[in-house]
Design a protein around this motif. Structure first.
Motif, mmCIF file in Angstrom:
data_model
loop_
_atom_site.group_PDB
_atom_site.id
_atom_site.type_symbol
_atom_site.label_atom_id
_atom_site.label_comp_id
_atom_site.label_asym_id
_atom_site.label_seq_id
_atom_site.Cartn_x
_atom_site.Cartn_y
_atom_site.Cartn_z
ATOM 1 N N GLN A 1 -31.500 -15.727 -4.397
ATOM 2 C CA GLN A 1 -31.716 -14.534 -5.199
ATOM 3 C C GLN A 1 -32.304 -13.398 -4.372
ATOM 4 O O GLN A 1 -33.284 -13.587 -3.625
ATOM 5 N N ASP A 2 -31.698 -12.239 -4.538
ATOM 6 C CA ASP A 2 -32.231 -11.051 -3.889
ATOM 7 C C ASP A 2 -33.636 -10.771 -4.443
ATOM 8 O O ASP A 2 -33.971 -11.203 -5.558
ATOM 9 N N ASN A 3 -34.426 -10.066 -3.633
ATOM 10 C CA ASN A 3 -35.817 -9.868 -4.020
ATOM 11 C C ASN A 3 -36.416 -8.726 -3.204
ATOM 12 O O ASN A 3 -35.805 -8.274 -2.227
ATOM 13 N N PRO A 4 -37.591 -8.225 -3.575
ATOM 14 C CA PRO A 4 -38.175 -7.077 -2.885
ATOM 15 C C PRO A 4 -38.408 -7.297 -1.394
ATOM 16 O O PRO A 4 -38.268 -6.357 -0.600
ATOM 17 N N LEU A 5 -38.744 -8.522 -0.993
ATOM 18 C CA LEU A 5 -38.974 -8.770 0.435
ATOM 19 C C LEU A 5 -37.666 -8.635 1.208
ATOM 20 O O LEU A 5 -37.612 -7.981 2.257
#
Lengths: 112, 184
Positions: free
Chosen positions: B96-100
């Protein structure tokens, strides 16, 4: 060429191709086995007799080589699980590195 | 002395990085809030970004040691990422894509823009010091945040294996910085 060596693939594992763990060196070829793990050759120093083989087995997730420091021999690229054996025919001390990770160093001592 | 200088260079490079990478550092501090699938995504992204840096180095640098290092980065990170892909396929999950991950991508884009404005020794040193700083950041994040946070044993094993590789890269980058005489 000093210490002319012959290279062979052990078992079903081809250099550069991922494979299941290779079979051990047969009793007739009894020499030494070097495992490549955590960016190190283990053991870093092996001793064999003239005519015996050293088998390198790559247990790391990235490719490595065992390459003579003087360029005289080279296992070529070994992917994870691959193994390549080199036969050493002449007495001497053969220092080698991983061509991709040159801080990795080992030596093969060939003596009667 | 060498380690101190490398640490100072790395600190300077880190400080000079575009906001994105600094933001990545901030995001890394929050990475403990990421789940397994987000950690997998971020780790894969970090490897992919280093591959892109390496391709840039091969396009620009004519220095043999820099080119060999770049080739190793491509080879090694591709192998680690292939193992990660195999694991997610085996587990039948989707990272999953994420802010980091997004911060890493943003920072890398800014850094590539900086690097592309350079040539010769200036490029080589900028690339080398960035590789050192980048691996230091990634390794710290993997060791101190990702590995302690993951819940899937196979992912923990993969990250632990990968960390060995990345630490070797960090050391190699440090030696490259020394050999190039960067900051000397």
């Amino acid at each position: 060429m000093r210490g002319i060596v012959a290279m062979s693939m052990l078992g079903l594992a081809a250099a550069g191709a991922p494979a299941s763990p290779p079979p051990p060196v047969s009793a007739g070829d009894a020499g030494a086995r070097v495992e490549i793990r955590a960016f190190a050759f283990a053991p870093a120093r092996v001793e064999v007799r003239p005519g015996q083989r050293v088998a390198w087995v790559n247990a790391d997730p990235v490719p490595h080589t065992a390459t003579a420091a003087d360029g005289a021999w080279d296992t070529g690229e070994m992917a994870r699980g691959a193994s390549v054996a080199v036969r050493f025919t002449e007495p001497g001390v053969y220092r080698y590195i991983c061509a991709y990770h040159p801080r990795m160093r080992g030596e093969v001592v060939v003596a009667e | 002395m060498t380690r101190t200088r490398n640490t100072l260079l790395a600190a300077a490079a880190t400080a000079a990085l575009a906001a994105g990478c600094a933001a990545a550092g901030d995001k890394a501090a929050d990475a403990g809030a990421l789940g397994d699938l987000e950690i997998a995504h971020a780790a894969y992204t970090a490897g992919s970004l280093d591959i892109r840096y390496a391709h840039l180095a091969l396009a620009v640098s004519e220095t043999p040691e820099v080119r060999r290092f770049a080739e190793t980065m491509i080879r090694d990170h591709a192998a680690v990422n292939d193992a990660a892909l195999a694991l997610v396929q085996e587990l039948e999950v989707t990272p999953q894509d994420n802010p980091l991950s997004q911060a890493l991508v943003e920072g890398a884009a800014a850094k590539r823009a900086e690097l592309m404005a350079l040539e010769g020794h200036a490029f080589d040193c900028a690339y080398a010091t960035n590789e050192l700083a980048y691996h230091q950041l990634v390794n710290r994040t993997v060791a101190e945040t990702f590995i302690p946070s993951v819940t899937v044993p196979e992912l923990e094993a993969l990250l632990s294996d990968a960390l060995v590789t990345f630490r070797a890269h960090e050391a190699h980058a440090g030696h490259m910085v020394d050999a190039l005489g960067c900051g000397a």
